[in-house]
Design a protein around this motif. Structure first.
Motif, PDB file in Angstrom:
ATOM      1  N   LEU A 127       0.870  -1.006  -0.044  1.00 55.03           N
ATOM      2  CA  LEU A 127       0.177   0.216   0.006  1.00 55.03           C
ATOM      3  C   LEU A 127       0.824   1.338  -0.039  1.00 55.03           C
ATOM      4  O   LEU A 127       1.726   1.540   0.993  1.00 55.03           O
ATOM      5  N   PRO A 128       0.786   2.293  -1.033  1.00 55.16           N
ATOM      6  CA  PRO A 128       1.953   3.316  -1.127  1.00 55.16           C
ATOM      7  C   PRO A 128       0.975   4.324  -0.377  1.00 55.16           C
ATOM      8  O   PRO A 128       0.044   4.842  -0.214  1.00 55.16           O
ATOM      9  N   VAL A 129       2.040   5.140   0.848  1.00 54.08           N
ATOM     10  CA  VAL A 129       1.377   5.854   1.787  1.00 54.08           C
ATOM     11  C   VAL A 129       2.390   6.972   1.801  1.00 54.08           C
ATOM     12  O   VAL A 129       3.552   6.713   1.686  1.00 54.08           O
ATOM     13  N   VAL A 130       1.921   8.307   2.045  1.00 51.28           N
ATOM     14  CA  VAL A 130       2.796   9.182   2.400  1.00 51.28           C
ATOM     15  C   VAL A 130       2.368   9.944   3.653  1.00 51.28           C
ATOM     16  O   VAL A 130       1.320   9.938   3.856  1.00 51.28           O
ATOM     17  N   ALA A 131       3.454  10.290   4.309  1.00 51.48           N
ATOM     18  CA  ALA A 131       3.295  10.736   5.661  1.00 51.48           C
ATOM     19  C   ALA A 131       4.213  12.018   5.772  1.00 51.48           C
ATOM     20  O   ALA A 131       5.404  12.169   5.071  1.00 51.48           O
ATOM     21  N   THR A 132       3.676  12.924   6.214  1.00 51.16           N
ATOM     22  CA  THR A 132       4.238  14.386   6.311  1.00 51.16           C
ATOM     23  C   THR A 132       5.600  14.444   7.139  1.00 51.16           C
ATOM     24  O   THR A 132       6.404  14.757   6.506  1.00 51.16           O
ATOM     25  N   THR A 133       5.549  14.006   8.300  1.00 47.04           N
ATOM     26  CA  THR A 133       6.611  14.596   9.221  1.00 47.04           C
ATOM     27  C   THR A 133       7.417  13.171   9.589  1.00 47.04           C
ATOM     28  O   THR A 133       6.676  12.091   9.390  1.00 47.04           O
ATOM     29  N   SER A 134       8.372  13.236  10.107  1.00 51.08           N
ATOM     30  CA  SER A 134       9.372  12.126  10.585  1.00 51.08           C
ATOM     31  C   SER A 134       8.564  11.367  11.773  1.00 51.08           C
ATOM     32  O   SER A 134       8.742   9.862  11.682  1.00 51.08           O
ATOM     33  N   GLN A 160      -1.179  12.935   8.249  1.00 51.16           N
ATOM     34  CA  GLN A 160      -0.525  14.197   8.693  1.00 51.16           C
ATOM     35  C   GLN A 160      -0.883  14.330  10.190  1.00 51.16           C
ATOM     36  O   GLN A 160      -1.446  13.472  10.875  1.00 51.16           O
ATOM     37  N   ASN A 161       0.135  15.079  10.660  1.00 55.47           N
ATOM     38  CA  ASN A 161       0.072  15.381  12.306  1.00 55.47           C
ATOM     39  C   ASN A 161      -1.056  16.093  12.525  1.00 55.47           C
ATOM     40  O   ASN A 161      -1.626  15.711  13.554  1.00 55.47           O
ATOM     41  N   GLY A 162      -1.123  17.159  11.748  1.00 61.41           N
ATOM     42  CA  GLY A 162      -2.399  18.020  12.021  1.00 61.41           C
ATOM     43  C   GLY A 162      -2.035  19.032  13.150  1.00 61.41           C
ATOM     44  O   GLY A 162      -0.995  19.331  13.511  1.00 61.41           O
ATOM     45  N   VAL A 163      -3.276  19.696  13.484  1.00 57.67           N
ATOM     46  CA  VAL A 163      -3.008  20.914  14.479  1.00 57.67           C
ATOM     47  C   VAL A 163      -2.129  21.981  13.868  1.00 57.67           C
ATOM     48  O   VAL A 163      -1.336  22.755  14.678  1.00 57.67           O
ATOM     49  N   GLY A 164      -2.199  22.088  12.787  1.00 59.80           N
ATOM     50  CA  GLY A 164      -1.714  23.377  11.982  1.00 59.80           C
ATOM     51  C   GLY A 164      -0.189  23.149  11.753  1.00 59.80           C
ATOM     52  O   GLY A 164       0.308  24.242  11.097  1.00 59.80           O
ATOM     53  N   LEU A 165       0.249  22.223  11.939  1.00 58.45           N
ATOM     54  CA  LEU A 165       1.840  22.002  11.830  1.00 58.45           C
ATOM     55  C   LEU A 165       2.258  22.042  10.310  1.00 58.45           C
ATOM     56  O   LEU A 165       3.143  22.662   9.964  1.00 58.45           O
ATOM     57  N   GLU A 166       1.390  21.558   9.318  1.00 59.94           N
ATOM     58  CA  GLU A 166       1.607  21.348   8.289  1.00 59.94           C
ATOM     59  C   GLU A 166       0.803  22.580   7.658  1.00 59.94           C
ATOM     60  O   GLU A 166       0.131  22.279   6.709  1.00 59.94           O
ATOM     61  N   SER A 167       1.415  23.678   7.650  1.00 63.44           N
ATOM     62  CA  SER A 167       0.624  24.670   6.983  1.00 63.44           C
ATOM     63  C   SER A 167       0.567  24.848   5.499  1.00 63.44           C
ATOM     64  O   SER A 167      -0.218  25.592   4.758  1.00 63.44           O
ATOM     65  N   TRP A 168       1.388  24.157   4.877  1.00 66.58           N
ATOM     66  CA  TRP A 168       1.718  23.942   3.428  1.00 66.58           C
ATOM     67  C   TRP A 168       0.852  22.933   2.838  1.00 66.58           C
ATOM     68  O   TRP A 168       0.952  22.646   1.526  1.00 66.58           O
ATOM     69  N   LEU A 169       0.421  22.155   3.594  1.00 67.97           N
ATOM     70  CA  LEU A 169      -0.296  20.887   2.888  1.00 67.97           C
ATOM     71  C   LEU A 169      -1.302  21.031   2.126  1.00 67.97           C
ATOM     72  O   LEU A 169      -1.399  20.391   1.138  1.00 67.97           O
ATOM     73  N   GLU A 170      -2.249  21.817   2.609  1.00 64.27           N
ATOM     74  CA  GLU A 170      -3.736  22.123   1.698  1.00 64.27           C
ATOM     75  C   GLU A 170      -3.343  22.301   0.253  1.00 64.27           C
ATOM     76  O   GLU A 170      -3.947  21.687  -0.645  1.00 64.27           O
ATOM     77  N   VAL A 176      -7.273   8.064   0.947  1.00 62.75           N
ATOM     78  CA  VAL A 176      -7.629   8.158   2.308  1.00 62.75           C
ATOM     79  C   VAL A 176      -6.799   9.205   3.004  1.00 62.75           C
ATOM     80  O   VAL A 176      -5.459   8.929   3.115  1.00 62.75           O
ATOM     81  N   ARG A 177      -7.349   9.960   3.689  1.00 63.34           N
ATOM     82  CA  ARG A 177      -6.548  11.283   4.366  1.00 63.34           C
ATOM     83  C   ARG A 177      -6.834  10.788   6.168  1.00 63.34           C
ATOM     84  O   ARG A 177      -7.818  10.833   6.445  1.00 63.34           O
ATOM     85  N   VAL A 178      -5.339  10.852   6.739  1.00 66.61           N
ATOM     86  CA  VAL A 178      -5.513  10.596   8.079  1.00 66.61           C
ATOM     87  C   VAL A 178      -5.020  11.750   8.776  1.00 66.61           C
ATOM     88  O   VAL A 178      -3.827  12.127   8.738  1.00 66.61           O
ATOM     89  N   ASN A 179      -5.800  12.388   9.673  1.00 64.96           N
ATOM     90  CA  ASN A 179      -5.302  13.399  10.621  1.00 64.96           C
ATOM     91  C   ASN A 179      -5.082  12.654  11.889  1.00 64.96           C
ATOM     92  O   ASN A 179      -5.863  12.413  12.628  1.00 64.96           O
TER      93      ASN A 179
END
Length: 293
Positions: free
Chosen positions: A20-27, A74-84, A95-98
């Motif tokens: 399953l190909p997954v992208v995760a924003t932060t380490s 994504q981590n969420g709580v505004g950490l990835e302000s560039w994501l949208e 599927v998007r996971v916060n």
């Protein structure tokens, strides 16, 4: 780049390697996703170790990876302000996971932190919620592997409980009067809250490492360190040590800075003391306890 997107509910959930190909924003969320997904996922991590996720600028390769993913974590709580904007440009429709869903969020500071304090991973009990969110997202994308995802998550929960107990045991060895923390920026609020420390202040008066520093703030912090009897100033492995060193010298206290200092916004590179979440929190706790005890 929109044309690179190949996600979608109608196709197979597997990538070219059968995973399953997954992208995760932060380490951090990438680490959690690898643990829960195990050998059923291929995780592409956007923000590399040692890079501040607050002001990351996505590259074209990031858009392509998101467009091809079946799951985005994504981590969420505004950490990835560039994501949208990145998602909009990528054509992602999986599927998007916060991973912050269900976590009790600490209040933020001013307009830049309306969503709250995003550093939720510094409490292992929050991470148990985060990995449960990730498990649900992976199972939604690949129901046939749901049992395996669940087993991986349950096993990791046990490790998180053990980590939490060990941190509490170690913090208890610090004299109560010494349990005061000064950090480079306000990234450890959840840790402070969970383990009964007192937050004296931060060099950068914000959750965001890009916030501006002022001479007035530095002078006030030096005075608070002296007044409270704080024993040390902690910087982060991914940030320059100069200002932390200057403040510690002026206040006459110990400084923990450089590559062996705290891991705040990011895990460390492979082979470092912070190369996984568990290693990171173990290292941070040893560093804090050694300096304050």
């Amino acid at each position: 780049m929109v044309g690179c997107g190949s996600g979608g509910a109608g196709g197979s959930s597997e990538g070219k390697d059968g995973r399953l190909p997954v992208v995760a924003t932060t380490s951090q969320v990438a680490d959690f996703t690898r643990v829960v997904g195990g050998d059923r996922v291929t995780v592409t991590q956007i923000v590399r170790p040692g890079v501040d996720p607050h002001d990351y600028e996505p590259a074209p390769a990031d858009l392509a990876a998101i467009g091809d993913a079946k799951v985005l974590v994504q981590n969420g709580v505004g950490l990835e302000s560039w994501l949208e904007d990145t998602i909009d440009a990528s054509g992602f429709d999986g599927v998007r996971v916060n991973a912050s869903d269900g976590v009790r969020i600490r209040a933020g500071q001013g307009d830049e932190e309306k969503a709250g304090d995003p550093h939720i991973w510094h409490n292992p009990l929050n991470v148990k919620i985060m990995v449960a969110d990730i498990e649900r997202g992976l199972a939604q994308a690949e129901p046939s592997a749901a049992a395996r995802f669940h087993a991986n998550r349950v096993a990791y929960d046990a490790q998180l409980d053990a980590l939490d107990a060990d941190i509490r045991r170690q913090i208890a060895t610090i004299p109560v009067a010494n349990r005061k923390l000064v950090t480079n920026h306000d990234a450890f609020g959840y840790y402070v809250e969970r383990y009964g420390l007192t937050f004296v202040g931060s060099i950068i008066p914000s959750f965001d490492t890009s916030a501006e520093l002022s001479g007035s703030n530095i002078r006030k912090l030096v005075e608070r360190i002296r007044q409270t009897g704080t024993k040390a100033v902690f910087s982060e492995s991914s940030l320059p040590r100069r200002t932390a060193q200057t403040i510690a010298d002026e206040a006459g206290v110990r400084v923990e800075a450089g590559e062996d200092s705290l891991y705040g916004d990011s895990l460390g590179p492979a082979g470092s003391d912070g190369d996984t979440y568990l290693h990171m929190e173990e290292h941070n706790t040893r560093t804090i306890v050694t300096a304050l005890r």
